[in-house]
Scaffold this motif. Structure first.
Motif, short mmCIF file in Angstrom:
data_model
loop_
_atom_site.label_atom_id
_atom_site.label_comp_id
_atom_site.label_asym_id
_atom_site.label_seq_id
_atom_site.Cartn_x
_atom_site.Cartn_y
_atom_site.Cartn_z
N ASN A 50 32.06 16.79 68.67
CA ASN A 50 31.18 17.12 67.54
C ASN A 50 31.78 18.23 66.69
O ASN A 50 31.73 18.16 65.46
N LEU A 51 32.35 19.23 67.32
CA LEU A 51 32.98 20.31 66.56
C LEU A 51 34.18 19.80 65.77
O LEU A 51 34.39 20.19 64.61
N PHE A 52 34.98 18.93 66.38
CA PHE A 52 36.15 18.38 65.69
C PHE A 52 35.73 17.60 64.45
O PHE A 52 36.26 17.82 63.35
N TRP A 53 34.77 16.70 64.60
CA TRP A 53 34.37 15.87 63.47
C TRP A 53 33.65 16.68 62.40
O TRP A 53 33.79 16.40 61.21
N ALA A 54 32.89 17.69 62.79
CA ALA A 54 32.26 18.55 61.80
C ALA A 54 33.32 19.33 61.03
O ALA A 54 33.21 19.50 59.81
N ASN A 58 34.01 18.93 57.01
CA ASN A 58 33.93 20.07 56.10
C ASN A 58 35.25 20.34 55.40
O ASN A 58 35.26 20.74 54.24
N VAL A 59 36.36 20.11 56.07
CA VAL A 59 37.66 20.30 55.42
C VAL A 59 37.83 19.31 54.27
O VAL A 59 38.41 19.64 53.24
N PRO A 63 35.95 20.83 49.61
CA PRO A 63 36.76 20.84 48.37
C PRO A 63 36.33 19.78 47.36
O PRO A 63 36.34 20.03 46.16
N ILE A 64 35.91 18.62 47.85
CA ILE A 64 35.45 17.57 46.92
C ILE A 64 34.17 18.02 46.23
O ILE A 64 34.01 17.86 45.02
N ALA A 65 33.25 18.63 46.99
CA ALA A 65 32.01 19.11 46.40
C ALA A 65 32.27 20.27 45.43
O ALA A 65 31.54 20.44 44.46
N ALA A 66 33.33 21.04 45.69
CA ALA A 66 33.67 22.17 44.81
C ALA A 66 34.35 21.71 43.52
O ALA A 66 34.51 22.49 42.60
N PHE A 75 36.36 13.38 38.56
CA PHE A 75 35.28 13.06 39.49
C PHE A 75 34.55 14.32 39.93
O PHE A 75 35.16 15.28 40.40
N LEU A 76 33.25 14.33 39.74
CA LEU A 76 32.39 15.39 40.27
C LEU A 76 31.38 14.74 41.21
O LEU A 76 30.82 13.69 40.91
N LEU A 77 31.17 15.35 42.36
CA LEU A 77 30.27 14.81 43.36
C LEU A 77 28.82 15.13 42.98
O LEU A 77 28.47 16.28 42.72
N ASN A 78 28.02 14.12 42.91
CA ASN A 78 26.60 14.26 42.63
C ASN A 78 25.96 15.04 43.79
O ASN A 78 26.19 14.71 44.95
N PRO A 79 25.14 16.06 43.51
CA PRO A 79 24.51 16.82 44.58
C PRO A 79 23.65 15.97 45.52
O PRO A 79 23.55 16.25 46.71
N MET A 80 23.07 14.90 45.02
CA MET A 80 22.29 14.01 45.89
C MET A 80 23.21 13.31 46.89
O MET A 80 22.84 13.14 48.06
N LEU A 81 24.38 12.92 46.44
CA LEU A 81 25.33 12.28 47.35
C LEU A 81 25.86 13.28 48.38
O LEU A 81 26.07 12.94 49.55
N ALA A 82 26.07 14.52 47.95
CA ALA A 82 26.53 15.55 48.89
C ALA A 82 25.47 15.81 49.95
O ALA A 82 25.78 15.95 51.14
#
Length: 102
Positions: A50-54, A58-59, A63-66, A75-82
């Motif tokens: 679980n820690l590995f996949w989390a 996040n890695v 960055p995609i959300a940022a 491309f900007l990630l929609n907050p609903m999709l995030a």
């Protein structure tokens, strides 16, 4: 007991022993010790997964959300999709942990 590498308490033991023990056997059947040790090994394995996949999620996700892809592709990630992706991540962790019930 607090200085031991592994401490076990039986369900019929004193409250202090059960509080200090790392493993408390609900039933006083000592033949359950190998099963308890196997369960602890499986639990630690699932926690590490679980820690590995989390960490991987996040890695990649932060960055995609940022907006790291915006200068390259626009491309900007929609907050609903995030939010949905975060919820899906939590569901996958819980689902992975539920495998211990088998």
């Amino acid at each position: 007991m607090t200085l031991a590498d592994l401490s076990l308490a039986r369900g019929e033991g004193t409250d202090i022993a059960m509080d200090v023990a790392e493993i408390t056997l609900v039933q006083s059947d000592l033949t359950q010790i190998p099963k308890a040790l196997a369960l602890t090994k499986k639990t630690v394995k699932v926690i590490r997964q679980n820690l590995f996949w989390a960490f991987v999620y996040n890695v990649m996700g932060i960055p995609i959300a940022a907006g790291i892809l915006y200068p390259v592709s626009g491309f900007l990630l929609n907050p609903m999709l995030a939010g949905a992706a975060m919820a899906l991540s939590s569901v996958s962790v819980v689902t992975n942990s539920l495998r211990l019930r088998r």
